[in-house]
Write a protein that holds these residues in place. Structure first.
Motif, PDB file in Angstrom:
ATOM      1  N   LEU A 173      39.661  42.065  36.590  1.00 49.13           N
ATOM      2  CA  LEU A 173      39.817  43.252  35.749  1.00 49.13           C
ATOM      3  C   LEU A 173      40.054  44.502  36.580  1.00 49.13           C
ATOM      4  CD1 LEU A 173      37.078  42.478  33.080  1.00 49.13           C
ATOM      5  CD2 LEU A 173      39.560  42.330  32.800  1.00 49.13           C
ATOM      6  N   LYS A 196      35.787  37.526  37.471  1.00 45.68           N
ATOM      7  CA  LYS A 196      36.317  38.243  36.314  1.00 45.68           C
ATOM      8  C   LYS A 196      36.309  39.749  36.571  1.00 45.68           C
ATOM      9  CE  LYS A 196      38.083  37.695  32.296  1.00 45.68           C
ATOM     10  NZ  LYS A 196      39.380  37.040  32.180  1.00 45.68           N
ATOM     11  N   LYS A 227      43.666  44.398  37.726  1.00 46.27           N
ATOM     12  CA  LYS A 227      44.567  44.756  36.620  1.00 46.27           C
ATOM     13  C   LYS A 227      44.581  46.258  36.402  1.00 46.27           C
ATOM     14  CE  LYS A 227      44.621  40.605  33.794  1.00 46.27           C
ATOM     15  NZ  LYS A 227      44.239  39.997  32.522  1.00 46.27           N
ATOM     16  N   GLU A 228      43.406  46.862  36.456  1.00 44.60           N
ATOM     17  CA  GLU A 228      43.293  48.313  36.284  1.00 44.60           C
ATOM     18  C   GLU A 228      44.066  49.042  37.378  1.00 44.60           C
ATOM     19  OE1 GLU A 228      42.409  51.786  34.415  1.00 44.60           O
ATOM     20  OE2 GLU A 228      41.998  49.772  33.674  1.00 44.60           O
TER      21      GLU A 228
END
Length: 105
Positions: free
Chosen positions: A93, A89, A96-97
Motif C-alpha cells: 500500500l 500488505k 502504491k501511494e
C-alpha cells in the motif's frame, strides 16, 4: 507490480516484536484458561440445575470458535492473519501511494 522493500530491524525493534509476540501468546493462554474454567462451571451448573435441558454447549461452542481463531492468529496458522502478511500488505500500500504521488507530480 510494486517494488518489494526489505525491512532491516535493529535489535531494539526485534526485541519489541518478540515481546509483542510473547504478550499475544500469553493473552491466548489466558483466554484458553478462562474458556476451560468457565465452561466447566457452566457444565456443572447446567447439569445440577436443569439436566433435562442442556444449554451449556452454546457458550462452549461459540466461545470455542473465538478461542480457535484467536489461537490461529497468535500462532500464525493462517498467513492472512499473520504478521508477515500484514507487513507485506503495508509495504504494498505504501508503494502504491508513492507511485500515485509520482503520477500527479
Amino acid at each position: 507490480m510494486g517494488i518489494i522493500m526489505e525491512v532491516n530491524f535493529n535489535d531494539e525493534d526485534k526485541y519489541y516484536l518478540a515481546k509483542k509476540k510473547v504478550e499475544n501468546i500469553k493473552g491466548f493462554y489466558g483466554n484458553l484458561t478462562a474458556f476451560i474454567l468457565v465452561n466447566i462451571v457452566l457444565i456443572v451448573i447446567n447439569l445440577m440445575t436443569s439436566p433435562n435441558h442442556l444449554w451449556f454447549y452454546w457458550p462452549l461452542m461459540w466461545w470455542g470458535v473465538g478461542v480457535l481463531f484467536h489461537g490461529l492468529k497468535v500462532f500464525e496458522v493462517f498467513p492472512v492473519l499473520g504478521k508477515d502478511w500484514e507487513e507485506k500488505k503495508i509495504k504494498e500500500l505504501m508503494e502504491k501511494e508513492k507511485e500515485n504521488k509520482k503520477k500527479w507530480q
